[in-house]
Design an enzyme around this catalytic site. Sequence first.
Site, PDB file in Angstrom:
ATOM      1  N   CYS A 136      -0.559   4.035   2.268  1.00  0.00           N
ATOM      2  CA  CYS A 136       0.083   3.870   3.722  1.00  0.00           C
ATOM      3  C   CYS A 136       1.228   4.265   3.749  1.00  0.00           C
ATOM      4  O   CYS A 136       1.887   5.255   4.657  1.00  0.00           O
ATOM      5  CB  CYS A 136      -0.449   2.603   4.158  1.00  0.00           C
ATOM      6  SG  CYS A 136      -1.698   1.865   3.040  1.00  0.00           S
ATOM      7  N   ASP A 137       1.980   3.792   2.930  1.00  0.00           N
ATOM      8  CA  ASP A 137       3.657   3.347   3.652  1.00  0.00           C
ATOM      9  C   ASP A 137       4.145   4.871   2.682  1.00  0.00           C
ATOM     10  O   ASP A 137       5.777   4.549   3.266  1.00  0.00           O
ATOM     11  CB  ASP A 137       4.219   1.877   3.139  1.00  0.00           C
ATOM     12  CG  ASP A 137       3.135   1.184   4.572  1.00  0.00           C
ATOM     13  OD1 ASP A 137       3.002   1.773   5.188  1.00  0.00           O
ATOM     14  OD2 ASP A 137       3.242  -0.150   4.014  1.00  0.00           O
ATOM     15  N   CYS A 156       1.196  -1.431  -0.496  1.00  0.00           N
ATOM     16  CA  CYS A 156       0.194  -0.208  -0.330  1.00  0.00           C
ATOM     17  C   CYS A 156       0.691   1.646  -0.248  1.00  0.00           C
ATOM     18  O   CYS A 156       1.230   1.619   1.117  1.00  0.00           O
ATOM     19  CB  CYS A 156      -0.900   0.502   0.707  1.00  0.00           C
ATOM     20  SG  CYS A 156      -1.952   1.156   1.188  1.00  0.00           S
TER      21      CYS A 156
END
Length: 311
Positions: free
Chosen positions: A136-137, A133
Amino acid sequence: MSHHEVVILGSGPAGLTAAIYAARADLKPLVIEGMQPGGQLTITTEVENYPGFPKGILGPDMMMAFREQAARFGTEFLAGDVTVVDLKATPKKITLGKNELTADTIIISTGASARLLGLPSEKKLMGHGVSACATCDGFFFKGLEVAVVGGGDTALEEATFLTKFASKVTVIHRRDTLRASKAMQQRAFDNKKIQWIWDTAVEDFIDDGSGKLSAVKLKNLKTNELSELKCDGCFVAIGHVPNTSLFKGQLKLDEKGYIVPNPYRTTTDIPGVFACGDVQDSYYRQAVSAAGTGCMAALDAERYLAEHKNH
Ligand code: NDP
């Protein structure tokens, strides 16, 4: 054992919209929240394309608001993951560990999860350089070099997004043509920070001993030549798999495992079972389209109950 008129499996935009509608129809729905309450949006950051939020909203905040709205009209929530479901029984049976429930109707909104390559090193280094993701990261890779695996819209969207943080993004694709839409391809080809490795598979994720990803081992599928690409992060973006293992052998699924609802409806081949959101949609996969089908599923369930129980 408790009995419910409507049980909703999953708590992403589809499930919670179904809950808002079912609760407002006084059906007192029960939402079983699943392993990731709020669904995939809880692992994203900014949502800029959901109508009604001109300034954007954080994914987790949006799902909190959906949940609050469903709770306001009397939705009940149960934490946990369903272990067994009998969709054909009357009433339908749902098991969560030692807890058993029955339902007149079930709305399935269990969503989808990112597909992974399945390498042992991928599992070991997940969260330590390997990610599924980018939203997200991506932030953790400021000024670093990353790779993205895949050739579809997700891979190119993630690659483009990652150029905001990373100094270099290398897309590794197993063929020499992309599956992504032409517009997405053009945007990625025009981006100077993106480089390309074609006809190549990732064979292994390498950890130089620090417990973090340091490189990926590559194999050219045309020449069988092996090589290594140094990178600090690698984002696996090779599509999604629907969360339908519970329903195998009971419900009609397509070749990729997605539920096949009846055309233009959320009804399925089992009366009283409805499907909405990503679990039945491998194509659009948007929060707003998932919410739309969640609304449809609640209306379909309401009609079914009215016809079958003079509700
Ligand atoms: P896709 O199935 O479209 O693409 C998956 C990609 O991963 C393909 O290039 C595929 O290769 C590759 N792949 C699959 N399995 C492996 C494997 N084991 N090893 C290496 N490579 C692999 O999935 P997406 O998630 O990209 O997109 C799903 C849907 O969502 C699509 O309809 C897409 O258009 C849509 N979408 C739209 C977006 C937008 O418009 N903004 C953004 C994201 C998704 P190959 O090509 O060889 O099969």
